[in-house]
Motif scaffolding. Structure first.
Motif, PDB file in Angstrom:
ATOM      1  N   TYR A  23       0.830  -1.200   0.000  1.00 38.19           N
ATOM      2  CA  TYR A  23       0.000   0.000   0.000  1.00 38.19           C
ATOM      3  C   TYR A  23       0.873   1.261   0.000  1.00 38.19           C
ATOM      4  N   CYS A  26       1.952   1.812  -3.469  1.00 43.68           N
ATOM      5  CA  CYS A  26       0.840   2.354  -4.263  1.00 43.68           C
ATOM      6  C   CYS A  26       0.651   3.850  -3.989  1.00 43.68           C
ATOM      7  N   GLU A  30       0.954   6.709  -6.793  1.00 37.89           N
ATOM      8  CA  GLU A  30      -0.252   7.446  -7.168  1.00 37.89           C
ATOM      9  C   GLU A  30      -0.381   8.825  -6.525  1.00 37.89           C
ATOM     10  N   ALA A  36      -4.557   5.218  -5.194  1.00 39.83           N
ATOM     11  CA  ALA A  36      -3.693   4.217  -4.556  1.00 39.83           C
ATOM     12  C   ALA A  36      -4.523   2.996  -4.154  1.00 39.83           C
ATOM     13  N   LEU A  39      -5.116   1.021  -7.303  1.00 36.09           N
ATOM     14  CA  LEU A  39      -3.901   0.326  -7.716  1.00 36.09           C
ATOM     15  C   LEU A  39      -3.625  -0.861  -6.803  1.00 36.09           C
ATOM     16  N   PHE A  40      -3.827  -0.679  -5.507  1.00 32.23           N
ATOM     17  CA  PHE A  40      -3.632  -1.744  -4.524  1.00 32.23           C
ATOM     18  C   PHE A  40      -4.522  -2.945  -4.864  1.00 32.23           C
ATOM     19  N   THR A  43      -3.600  -4.590  -8.193  1.00 34.16           N
ATOM     20  CA  THR A  43      -2.380  -5.380  -8.059  1.00 34.16           C
ATOM     21  C   THR A  43      -2.697  -6.748  -7.474  1.00 34.16           C
ATOM     22  N   ALA A  68       2.909  -4.609  -9.260  1.00 34.06           N
ATOM     23  CA  ALA A  68       2.354  -3.289  -8.932  1.00 34.06           C
ATOM     24  C   ALA A  68       2.884  -2.228  -9.889  1.00 34.06           C
ATOM     25  N   THR A  71       1.340  -2.718 -13.299  1.00 30.19           N
ATOM     26  CA  THR A  71      -0.056  -2.286 -13.263  1.00 30.19           C
ATOM     27  C   THR A  71      -0.123  -0.767 -13.319  1.00 30.19           C
ATOM     28  N   TYR A  72       0.766  -0.125 -12.572  1.00 32.20           N
ATOM     29  CA  TYR A  72       0.849   1.337 -12.592  1.00 32.20           C
ATOM     30  C   TYR A  72       1.205   1.837 -13.996  1.00 32.20           C
TER      31      TYR A  72
END
Length: 181
Positions: A23, A26, A30, A36, A39-40, A43, A68, A71-72
């Motif tokens: 986290y 993230c 972000e 965030a 994204l968390f 992920t 992560a 994904t970002y």
């Protein structure tokens, strides 16, 4: 069924052990709690989808971090495409008005930004991600290093090298001020 329960327990344990650290990553990426959170969650969904590819002989957190970060990156790509689309639509609307000089300046600026974005896309990942984290996300070199799992001095070196490569790729003097800032 016993095997499925065992796997579920292992997954719960992995989430529990790494949730705080993930986290924080993230949030670093972000800089906004809601994004965030998204994204968390995204992920962890990808982790569950790709769990069969995980090599248990290696550390879990670097694998998790890579998912992560990827994904970002995917979210950034989608955001940039959406931003380009919106800029195009706005420039089309502006052209309906009578601000010819403003439109011309906006178009030139937009064109330069698009060239820089294309240049950044053309860079190898080892230069691209530090540039995005430090300049787009406004992270410190130290924070970027923590996210990427590399020393702060290496982040600085990759940013310097990335900027030099970007200057060569673009090759336009009028863009140099934008790259140097």
């Amino acid at each position: 069924k016993a095997n499925e329960r065992g796997i579920a327990v292992e997954i719960e344990q992995m989430i529990y052990e790494h949730k705080d650290q993930l986290y924080r990553l993230c949030l670093y990426l972000e800089k906004d709690k809601e994004r965030a959170d998204d994204l968390f969650q995204d992920t962890w969904v990808k982790v569950l989808e790709k769990l069969h590819t995980y090599d248990a002989s290696r550390a879990f957190y670097p694998w998790l971090t890579q998912i992560a970060v990827n994904t970002y990156r995917d979210k950034l790509r989608r955001f940039k495409l959406e931003l380009k689309r919106r800029c195009y639509e706005e420039s089309q609307l502006e052209q309906l008005g009578d601000k010819e000089e403003s439109i011309e300046n906006t178009f030139i600026h937009k064109e330069e930004l698009e060239m820089i974005l294309e240049g950044i896309k053309a860079l190898p990942d080892k230069y691209k991600l530090p540039l995005l984290l430090v300049f787009n996300e406004k992270l410190s070199y130290k924070e970027a290093g923590e996210i990427l799992g590399i020393p702060e001095r290496l982040v600085k070196s990759r940013i310097y090298d990335g900027r030099q490569k970007l200057k060569k790729l673009l090759g336009k003097e009028e863009l140099q001020w934008m790259i140097n800032n």
